[in-house]
Design a protein around this motif. Sequence first.
Motif, PDB file in Angstrom:
ATOM      1  N   GLY A   1     168.659  47.092 -60.692  1.00 37.79           N
ATOM      2  CA  GLY A   1     167.427  47.809 -60.382  1.00 37.79           C
ATOM      3  C   GLY A   1     167.528  48.641 -59.109  1.00 37.79           C
ATOM      4  N   GLY A   2     166.380  49.053 -58.548  1.00 36.32           N
ATOM      5  CA  GLY A   2     166.356  49.834 -57.319  1.00 36.32           C
ATOM      6  C   GLY A   2     166.797  49.007 -56.122  1.00 36.32           C
ATOM      7  N   GLY A   3     166.890  49.678 -54.977  1.00 33.22           N
ATOM      8  CA  GLY A   3     167.317  48.987 -53.775  1.00 33.22           C
ATOM      9  C   GLY A   3     168.821  49.042 -53.600  1.00 33.22           C
TER      10      GLY A   3
ATOM     11  N   GLY B   1     171.615  50.453 -60.874  1.00 32.65           N
ATOM     12  CA  GLY B   1     170.242  50.901 -60.685  1.00 32.65           C
ATOM     13  C   GLY B   1     170.122  51.946 -59.592  1.00 32.65           C
ATOM     14  N   ASP B   2     168.896  52.358 -59.305  1.00 30.08           N
ATOM     15  CA  ASP B   2     168.655  53.347 -58.250  1.00 30.08           C
ATOM     16  C   ASP B   2     168.931  52.736 -56.879  1.00 30.08           C
ATOM     17  OD1 ASP B   2     167.896  55.163 -60.163  1.00 30.08           O
ATOM     18  OD2 ASP B   2     165.764  54.634 -60.022  1.00 30.08           O
ATOM     19  N   GLY B   3     168.976  53.633 -55.875  1.00 30.92           N
ATOM     20  CA  GLY B   3     169.130  53.162 -54.503  1.00 30.92           C
ATOM     21  C   GLY B   3     170.542  53.358 -53.990  1.00 30.92           C
TER      22      GLY B   3
HETATM   23 CA   LIG Z   1     170.373  49.498 -56.925  1.00 29.88          CA
END
Ligand SMILES: [Ca+2]
Length: 265
Positions: free
Chosen positions: A213-215, A233-235
């Motif tokens: 996921g993000g982070g 994921g994003d980040g």
């Molecule tokens: Ca990430």
Amino acid sequence: MQVRGNIRGRGAAIACLAVVLAAPQAASASRAALTYEGPGYGYEFYYEGSPGESNVVTHRAFGGSPGEADAITVTDTGATIEYDPVACTANGPHEVTCASFNPASQGLDFANRAAACAASQVSQPGASCIPDLDDEGFQRARFMLGDGDNRYESSAGTVPIGVTVIGADGDNAFSVRGELWTSLGTGDGDDDLRVGPLAGLLPGTAWGSVEAGGGADRIDVRNGQAGDRVRCGDGPDPAPKIDSGDQLQPEHGCERVPPGAILVP
Ligand SMILES: [Ca+2]
Ligand SMILES: [Ca+2]
Ligand SMILES: [Ca+2]
């Protein structure tokens, strides 16, 4: 190899025939229960965190054989655990043991098995309905830890089965090792996700899937085997730590590609 066949076939379309052991609901406690998934698929252990908790979980599977543990003990120092009294016993407020062969659940088990046999004969006329008692252990354990900064770590010496650990948008730290297969999933926090080795098995008999996921997520799938699949994921994720031949999915983050990675859609 029966165990591996069952695990590989876990995605097959089988009816979840008997979600019969749901624990009493409590307002602020985590919950341990188990589900019988039909002949050949055995039991799944299920653990669910409550909103607002920061779970600190370990589990140990024991008895049986790899892929078919007889019982599971879960410890959560971050939460009080509710449980199904038919299949599980408490060892204090933070530890519960659930057994797939609990005598009190045998009658329920046989009823479920009969229903599963009937269903299999509809789709496969003439299919055997002889119960296979060797296939009735825990093949997998699922931990749904929800929000908060959750921790999960495998116990040393656990009987290897399939393990899924899912968090949400907190900063999670999940470290799983010594399992036949592992699936980790988290949300927008900065997560620390590790899939460690399973000693004594031939290459290709254990694998992991990570979706962060993000982070800014730190991912480590150096379990000594190729084929683990990673979505960063994003980040601003650092490059995952991998074995040569592990698979990254650039469409799902993982812009920093370490040497040896195989890029897949
Ligand atoms: Ca990430
Ligand atoms: Ca994350
Ligand atoms: Ca690997």
